[in-house]
Design an enzyme around this catalytic site. Structure first.
Site, PDB file in Angstrom:
ATOM      1  N   LYS A  66       0.802  -1.227   0.000  1.00  0.00           N
ATOM      2  CA  LYS A  66       0.000   0.000   0.000  1.00  0.00           C
ATOM      3  C   LYS A  66       0.840   1.285   0.000  1.00  0.00           C
ATOM      4  O   LYS A  66       0.429   2.307  -0.522  1.00  0.00           O
ATOM      5  CB  LYS A  66      -0.968   0.025   1.196  1.00  0.00           C
ATOM      6  CG  LYS A  66      -2.183  -0.858   0.997  1.00  0.00           C
ATOM      7  CD  LYS A  66      -3.203  -0.685   2.117  1.00  0.00           C
ATOM      8  CE  LYS A  66      -4.409  -1.571   1.857  1.00  0.00           C
ATOM      9  NZ  LYS A  66      -5.487  -1.390   2.833  1.00  0.00           N
ATOM     10  N   ASP A 102     -10.379   3.205   1.355  1.00  0.00           N
ATOM     11  CA  ASP A 102     -10.664   2.534   2.638  1.00  0.00           C
ATOM     12  C   ASP A 102     -11.404   3.449   3.619  1.00  0.00           C
ATOM     13  O   ASP A 102     -12.391   3.049   4.233  1.00  0.00           O
ATOM     14  CB  ASP A 102      -9.351   2.091   3.318  1.00  0.00           C
ATOM     15  CG  ASP A 102      -8.854   0.754   2.789  1.00  0.00           C
ATOM     16  OD1 ASP A 102      -9.667  -0.028   2.263  1.00  0.00           O
ATOM     17  OD2 ASP A 102      -7.639   0.507   2.910  1.00  0.00           O
TER      18      ASP A 102
END
Ligand SMILES: NC(=O)c1ccc[n+]([C@@H]2O[C@H](COP(=O)([O-])OP(=O)(O)OC[C@H]3O[C@@H](n4cnc5c(N)ncnc54)[C@H](OP(=O)(O)O)[C@@H]3O)[C@@H](O)[C@H]2O)c1
Length: 284
Positions: A66, A102
């Site tokens: 990420k 997210d």
């Protein structure tokens, strides 16, 4: 046919493939979602090579990439930059742009379960990637956020980072994950959010917060979605708290990625049901 990848290492079990492929099929879109395990050593070659192929429309990014993917992108969206992590990539004619869906996914799930988040007092357990994404969006709305983490210095770093953001409206305090600290933080909390993997399959007996510390009426949100009903959520229910399983966040962050790739509104309930069917649990 265009392909979207889940880019991680390893990528053994993925509910993202289940929900995205169900949605592509339902809407008759010529897309498919594939798992793509790429080791850290091969990430650079993948990002500069195959990922830029125009048959590839994009990717979701998961552990451990990420952060690492950011250096290979042509552009990073403002929110993903502020969060410091990318979980979605869009390939626009060979040019790669990174996003983070997210936090928005989590906030949508929280607002559905709690209503307006303005002024809420929240406790976040954990200070990793999920906590950063949720903390960034929540700090624009909440009144107070306490971040408790096993490694105190990471809670301190995240609290300082969030407090320094111009969009932060909350007072953000770090703390260690000791029982006395948890007890104090939970005394006045409206919302408790677990962003650690504690309680995740196969270690389903684990819980990051002793159920006896949870007050009735608190909304307890566990970002873990496998199992659907974690031990934390079971104990929260027994304590008279309201509960929010991580599956809603998973579906909403996925829906936001789907929109970025296809420009089409995804069938979120179908995506939700597709995952429920695979995980074989009750709807939460
Ligand atoms: N529902 C969704 O859509 C969604 C999306 C993203 C993530 N998640 C969930 O969030 C979890 C964390 O993901 P992440 O990307 O934030 O991971 P991460 O960056 O590795 O952060 C993990 C955090 O959990 C803490 N932690 C790990 N093991 C612990 C333990 N045994 N006891 C106490 N604390 C512990 C770590 O504390 P230290 O700093 O002390 O190591 C760290 O703060 C995932 O496992 C997943 O279940 C859900």
């Amino acid at each position: 046919m265009r392909v979207c990848y889940l880019l991680g290492y390893p990528v053994g079990h993925s509910m993202s493939a289940v929900m995205h492929n169900a949605a592509f099929e339902e809407l008759g879109l010529k897309y498919r979602y594939d798992l793509r395990g790429v080791s850290p050593a091969k990430l650079g070659a993948f990002m500069t090579g195959e990922m830029r192929d125009t048959t590839v429309r994009g990717a979701n990014v998961t552990i451990p990439h990420k952060l690492a993917v950011m250096e290979y992108l042509d552009e990073v969206d403002r929110e993903a930059l502020a969060i410091g992590a990318v979980n979605t990539i869009v390939n626009e004619d060979g040019r790669l742009k990174g996003y983070n869906t997210d936090g928005r996914g989590a906030i949508r799930a929280l607002e559905e379960a709690h209503g307006e988040l303005e002024g809420v007092r929240a406790v976040i357990v954990g200070a990793g990637g999920a906590a950063k994404a949720i903390g960034y969006h929540l700090s624009a709305k909440a009144g107070r956020i306490t971040i408790l983490n096993r490694t105190l210095c990471r809670a301190e770093e995240l609290a300082a980072h969030l407090s320094s953001m111009p969009e932060c409206n909350a007072s953000v305090e770090p703390s260690s994950l000791r029982r006395s600290e948890l007890e104090e933080a939970l005394e006045e909390a409206d919302i408790l959010i677990n962003t650690t993997p504690v309680g995740m399959t196969p270690d389903v007996e684990g819980t990051p917060v002793d159920g006896s510390l949870i007050r009735p009426g608190t909304l307890v949100f566990d970002t873990v979605y496998n199992p659907l009903r974690t031990r934390l959520l079971q104990e929260a229910e027994e304590a008279g708290a309201r509960t929010l399983p991580g599956l809603r966040m998973l579906v909403y962050q996925g829906a936001a990625a789907f929109r970025l790739w296809t420009g089409v509104e995804p069938p979120v309930e179908l995506m939700y049901d597709a995952v429920i069917e695979v995980l074989g649990g009750e709807q939460g």
